[in-house]
Design an enzyme around this catalytic site. Sequence first.
Site, mmCIF file in Angstrom:
data_model
loop_
_atom_site.group_PDB
_atom_site.id
_atom_site.type_symbol
_atom_site.label_atom_id
_atom_site.label_comp_id
_atom_site.label_asym_id
_atom_site.label_seq_id
_atom_site.Cartn_x
_atom_site.Cartn_y
_atom_site.Cartn_z
ATOM 1 C CB SER A 174 5.195 -32.441 -1.382
ATOM 2 O OG SER A 174 3.964 -33.010 -1.764
ATOM 3 C CE1 TYR A 204 5.395 -29.170 -5.695
ATOM 4 C CE2 TYR A 204 4.158 -31.172 -5.234
ATOM 5 C CZ TYR A 204 4.678 -29.965 -4.814
ATOM 6 O OH TYR A 204 4.474 -29.547 -3.522
HETATM 7 P P1 NAI Z 1 1.923 -20.640 -2.092
HETATM 8 O O1 NAI Z 1 1.869 -20.582 -3.583
HETATM 9 O O2 NAI Z 1 1.033 -19.747 -1.305
HETATM 10 O O3 NAI Z 1 3.417 -20.397 -1.585
HETATM 11 C C1 NAI Z 1 4.557 -20.569 -2.341
HETATM 12 C C2 NAI Z 1 5.343 -19.290 -2.252
HETATM 13 O O4 NAI Z 1 6.620 -19.484 -2.872
HETATM 14 C C3 NAI Z 1 4.657 -18.148 -3.000
HETATM 15 O O5 NAI Z 1 4.586 -17.015 -2.157
HETATM 16 C C4 NAI Z 1 5.572 -17.911 -4.196
HETATM 17 O O6 NAI Z 1 5.577 -16.597 -4.656
HETATM 18 C C5 NAI Z 1 6.902 -18.333 -3.629
HETATM 19 N N1 NAI Z 1 7.874 -18.673 -4.666
HETATM 20 C C6 NAI Z 1 7.677 -19.447 -5.757
HETATM 21 N N2 NAI Z 1 8.786 -19.522 -6.474
HETATM 22 C C7 NAI Z 1 9.714 -18.794 -5.825
HETATM 23 C C8 NAI Z 1 11.070 -18.505 -6.065
HETATM 24 N N3 NAI Z 1 11.695 -18.994 -7.144
HETATM 25 N N4 NAI Z 1 11.730 -17.727 -5.185
HETATM 26 C C9 NAI Z 1 11.121 -17.225 -4.091
HETATM 27 N N5 NAI Z 1 9.823 -17.466 -3.805
HETATM 28 C C10 NAI Z 1 9.131 -18.239 -4.665
HETATM 29 O O7 NAI Z 1 1.640 -22.153 -1.731
HETATM 30 P P2 NAI Z 1 1.960 -22.997 -0.397
HETATM 31 O O8 NAI Z 1 0.991 -24.093 -0.391
HETATM 32 O O9 NAI Z 1 2.059 -22.127 0.771
HETATM 33 O O10 NAI Z 1 3.384 -23.614 -0.768
HETATM 34 C C11 NAI Z 1 4.493 -23.600 0.110
HETATM 35 C C12 NAI Z 1 5.288 -24.882 -0.030
HETATM 36 O O11 NAI Z 1 4.463 -25.973 0.397
HETATM 37 C C13 NAI Z 1 5.756 -25.204 -1.441
HETATM 38 O O12 NAI Z 1 7.105 -25.643 -1.399
HETATM 39 C C14 NAI Z 1 4.858 -26.366 -1.853
HETATM 40 O O13 NAI Z 1 5.493 -27.225 -2.769
HETATM 41 C C15 NAI Z 1 4.609 -27.041 -0.520
HETATM 42 N N6 NAI Z 1 3.428 -27.895 -0.446
HETATM 43 C C16 NAI Z 1 2.174 -27.371 -0.655
HETATM 44 C C17 NAI Z 1 1.068 -28.198 -0.560
HETATM 45 C C18 NAI Z 1 -0.335 -27.682 -0.729
HETATM 46 O O14 NAI Z 1 -1.267 -28.514 -0.736
HETATM 47 N N7 NAI Z 1 -0.583 -26.395 -0.827
HETATM 48 C C19 NAI Z 1 1.217 -29.634 -0.243
HETATM 49 C C20 NAI Z 1 2.563 -30.052 -0.033
HETATM 50 C C21 NAI Z 1 3.633 -29.214 -0.135
#
Ligand code: NAI
Length: 253
Positions: free
Chosen positions: A144, A157
């Site tokens: 990020s 975070y």
């Molecule tokens: P999201 O919440 O839809 O996706 C995250 C996924 O990771 C979820 O499906 C969740 O169940 C899964 N997850 C969480 N903990 C877990 C674990 N211990 N083991 C296996 N799966 C696990 O949100 P998004 O936005 O798609 O996030 C994906 C990545 O993008 C994350 O690493 C987040 O930090 C990063 N990110 C998101 C941003 C945003 O604005 N949405 C900005 C920058 C980075």
Amino acid sequence: MCAIITGSASGLGAATATLLAGDGARLVINYASNREGAEATAERCRALGAEAVVVQGDVSRDEDCKRIVAAAAPWGRLDALVNNAGITKHVEHDKLDGLSAEDFQRIYATNTIGPYQMLRAARSLLEAGAKASGRAAAVVNVSSIAGLSGVGSSVAYVASKGALNSMTLSLARALAPLIRVNAVCPGYIDTPWFTKGRGAEGAKQVRDMVEAKAPLKIASSAEDIASVVCFLAGPRSSNMTGELVRVDAGFHL
Ligand code: NAI
């Protein structure tokens, strides 16, 4: 293309899996608790001609990481590992009492230790993929701008993604030439992330703010960011390792 995408039941992980899916692709779709979302991702991938295996597993648990990787073992190789799973806690950065040591440890366990454990479990399959294809296999850590600029949902975070960025550099150096390790550092992504943390109204405020302030006037979709993840996961980026690739529609400017 044989790949594992962690946290691919929703958001960026689901979009990445869908974009990687194509004739002959073999994908491990991982979820922690959202089985329905993972099955839906897998169905979309299969409709595009991919083979998709759904595996439950919490990346903060080493035994789960080994089980997730075991799903790819019958293929005898991996070309890419996308460490996408991530969590946060939304706390203003000056509210120092809002984060406990346990919050730091929980977020670090998933966002930083998770990718390490996944890579450790997948290493031999990634190396086998490199030997079979004649080019380095790819690890893409979904980090990020939080880890670059210190902005984001909370200090815990930010610290977890900063650590993921520096780990990306050390592992890129250590695991070459058979494995490339890069990180994508998105700004905003329009996924369930902010709705989970701030509710629908809070998420809309963040989205509107990003769209107004980013020079490109874009609040990136999951597909916008997934295209960069797939670039780093595939042969078009074969000369890149140890890169922290910011994708934020120019927000940092
Ligand atoms: P999201 O919440 O839809 O996706 C995250 C996924 O990771 C979820 O499906 C969740 O169940 C899964 N997850 C969480 N903990 C877990 C674990 N211990 N083991 C296996 N799966 C696990 O949100 P998004 O936005 O798609 O996030 C994906 C990545 O993008 C994350 O690493 C987040 O930090 C990063 N990110 C998101 C941003 C945003 O604005 N949405 C900005 C920058 C980075």
